[in-house]
Design a protein around this motif. Structure first.
Motif, short mmCIF file in Angstrom:
data_model
loop_
_atom_site.label_atom_id
_atom_site.label_comp_id
_atom_site.label_asym_id
_atom_site.label_seq_id
_atom_site.Cartn_x
_atom_site.Cartn_y
_atom_site.Cartn_z
N PRO A 30 -3.50 5.60 1.95
CA PRO A 30 -4.58 5.21 2.86
C PRO A 30 -4.32 5.66 4.30
O PRO A 30 -5.26 5.94 5.05
CB PRO A 30 -4.59 3.68 2.75
N ASP A 63 4.04 -10.76 8.98
CA ASP A 63 3.69 -9.69 9.90
C ASP A 63 4.98 -9.24 10.59
O ASP A 63 5.68 -10.07 11.21
CB ASP A 63 2.69 -10.24 10.93
N GLY A 78 4.58 0.72 8.53
CA GLY A 78 4.30 1.45 9.77
C GLY A 78 2.82 1.75 9.90
O GLY A 78 2.04 1.52 8.98
N GLY A 91 5.14 2.43 0.03
CA GLY A 91 5.85 1.17 -0.23
C GLY A 91 5.46 0.54 -1.55
O GLY A 91 6.30 0.02 -2.29
N ARG A 112 -2.59 -8.43 -2.25
CA ARG A 112 -2.21 -7.11 -2.80
C ARG A 112 -0.75 -7.12 -3.27
O ARG A 112 -0.40 -6.50 -4.27
CB ARG A 112 -2.44 -6.01 -1.76
N SER A 146 0.84 -1.21 0.00
CA SER A 146 0.00 0.00 0.00
C SER A 146 0.88 1.26 0.00
O SER A 146 2.05 1.20 0.37
CB SER A 146 -0.86 -0.05 1.28
N GLY A 147 0.28 2.37 -0.41
CA GLY A 147 0.89 3.69 -0.24
C GLY A 147 2.30 3.86 -0.78
O GLY A 147 2.59 3.47 -1.93
N1 LIG Z 1 1.74 9.03 4.17
C1 LIG Z 1 2.42 9.97 4.79
O1 LIG Z 1 2.10 11.18 4.72
C2 LIG Z 1 3.63 9.61 5.61
C3 LIG Z 1 4.43 10.66 6.11
C4 LIG Z 1 5.54 10.35 6.86
C5 LIG Z 1 5.88 9.03 7.10
N2 LIG Z 1 5.09 8.03 6.59
C6 LIG Z 1 5.48 6.65 6.89
O2 LIG Z 1 5.58 5.94 5.67
C7 LIG Z 1 5.34 4.53 5.92
C8 LIG Z 1 4.32 4.03 4.91
O3 LIG Z 1 3.11 4.74 5.12
P1 LIG Z 1 1.96 4.90 4.05
O4 LIG Z 1 1.48 6.28 4.17
O5 LIG Z 1 2.39 4.38 2.73
O6 LIG Z 1 0.84 3.98 4.74
P2 LIG Z 1 -0.10 2.79 4.23
O7 LIG Z 1 -0.58 3.04 2.85
O8 LIG Z 1 -1.09 2.60 5.32
O9 LIG Z 1 0.91 1.55 4.20
C9 LIG Z 1 1.38 0.96 5.37
C10 LIG Z 1 2.09 -0.33 4.99
O10 LIG Z 1 2.63 -0.91 6.19
C11 LIG Z 1 2.30 -2.28 6.22
N3 LIG Z 1 2.15 -2.75 7.59
C12 LIG Z 1 1.52 -2.14 8.62
N4 LIG Z 1 1.55 -2.92 9.71
C13 LIG Z 1 2.21 -4.05 9.36
C14 LIG Z 1 2.54 -5.26 10.04
N5 LIG Z 1 2.22 -5.46 11.33
N6 LIG Z 1 3.23 -6.21 9.37
C15 LIG Z 1 3.58 -6.02 8.08
N7 LIG Z 1 3.29 -4.92 7.37
C16 LIG Z 1 2.60 -3.95 8.01
C17 LIG Z 1 0.97 -2.39 5.46
O11 LIG Z 1 0.87 -3.67 4.87
P3 LIG Z 1 -0.26 -4.78 5.21
O12 LIG Z 1 -1.53 -4.06 5.56
O13 LIG Z 1 -0.32 -5.62 3.96
O14 LIG Z 1 0.31 -5.55 6.34
C18 LIG Z 1 1.15 -1.35 4.37
O15 LIG Z 1 1.76 -1.90 3.24
C19 LIG Z 1 4.89 4.44 7.38
O16 LIG Z 1 5.98 4.04 8.17
C20 LIG Z 1 4.48 5.87 7.71
O17 LIG Z 1 4.58 6.15 9.08
C21 LIG Z 1 3.98 8.29 5.86
#
Ligand SMILES: NC(=O)c1ccc[n+]([C@@H]2O[C@H](COP(=O)([O-])OP(=O)(O)OC[C@H]3O[C@@H](n4cnc5c(N)ncnc54)[C@H](OP(=O)(O)O)[C@@H]3O)[C@@H](O)[C@H]2O)c1
Length: 255
Positions: free
Chosen positions: A192, A61, A94, A25, A48, A22-23
């Protein structure tokens, strides 16, 4: 004496990306595939991960040590089979949850966020770091939220501040092993995770823009990757102000 001039097969460059379902990654995984890398795309949601054409899905996980150990074993075998070197590990997975009522501080929420964003990173480092090639690089996902305190971000901000320190310390210790360490501090990226936010997110960028910057800056070996620059430099400047002034600016008004 005859010499064999048989051409050795080229060694492939591999990258492991957590949170690739997602997102940011997901965009990163597609970006690395498009640039010829052998991509190990990780997450819990295997269906996915399987939609990323050209990537190898590794479903586990990050909070489960046994699943990570098994994934590292599989990764190691697949690297050998593909004649590939693990050039980069991007620990991006995360979660974000906010403390809605500070007077009813949710300790379980705090534990969940620290567990997924920090402790699980330690599990991943334990099992994946030994597989990283000399001259390789590890990247840890933090946030520009660490430049200033934000309301309700006690758990999320603390987890990412811990990631910053982890990265800085690890960078010192891995220097002798030829492995670089980057920390990534994005501003707001549309994913998301941020779609759930009910507040203004200035200068928000797309996940593809984020992935493009991360890819390019990891290639040049940058230690701290932050973007969008206009946004992150404003936060960095504001962080130099006295804490009383920061408090005045950012503390929610009592209604
Ligand atoms: N979006 C922003 O504005 C932003 C800004 C600063 C930093 N970040 C950081 O960027 C990173 C990615 O965020 P995103 O915005 O792309 O969020 P996202 O779309 O919610 O993606 C989060 C990803 O983390 C994985 N994940 C969460 N818990 C997990 C677990 N227990 N085991 C394995 N995988 C897990 C999810 O995969 P599954 O659901 O398939 O497990 C998903 O692929 C995060 O660390 C976030 O804090 C984001």
């Amino acid at each position: 004496m005859t010499q064999s001039h048989a051409k050795q097969p080229a060694v492939k460059q591999a990258v492991l990306i957590t949170g690739a379902s997602s997102g940011i990654g997901l965009s990163l995984a597609k970006h690395y595939v498009a640039n010829g890398y052998l991509v190990f795309a990780c997450g819990r949601n295997e269906a996915r991960l399987n939609t990323i054409t050209g990537a190898v899905a590794l479903a586990f996980d990050i909070n489960d040590k046994q699943q990570i150990q098994q994934a590292a074993q599989t990764l190691s075998e697949k690297l050998v089979a593909a004649n590939a070197k693990l050039q980069q590990v991007i620990l991006n997975a995360g979660s974000c949850e906010y403390i809605e009522n500070p007077m009813r501080f949710d300790g379980a929420l705090f534990e969940r966020v620290i567990q997924t964003n920090v402790i699980a990173m330690g599990y991943c480092l334990e099992h994946f770091l030994p597989l990283v090639d000399t001259n390789g690089r590890v990247a840890l996902m933090s946030s520009s939220a660490t430049y200033l305190p934000f309301p309700k971000a006690e758990a999320y901000g603390a987890s990412k501040a811990a990631v910053n320190y982890l990265a800085s310390s690890l960078r010192l210790d891995l220097k002798a092993f030829g492995i670089g360490v980057s920390v990534i501090c994005p501003g707001f990226v549309k994913t998301p995770l941020t779609d759930k936010n009910d507040f203004a997110m200035p200068m928000q960028i797309t996940a593809d823009e984020a992935a493009n910057t991360i890819f390019n800056e990891l290639k040049t070996g940058k230690n701290e990757i932050h973007f969008p620059k206009r946004f992150t430099y404003i936060l960095k400047c504001l962080s130099c102000l006295p804490s009383a002034l920061i408090n005045k600016m950012l503390a929610p008004k009592v209604s």
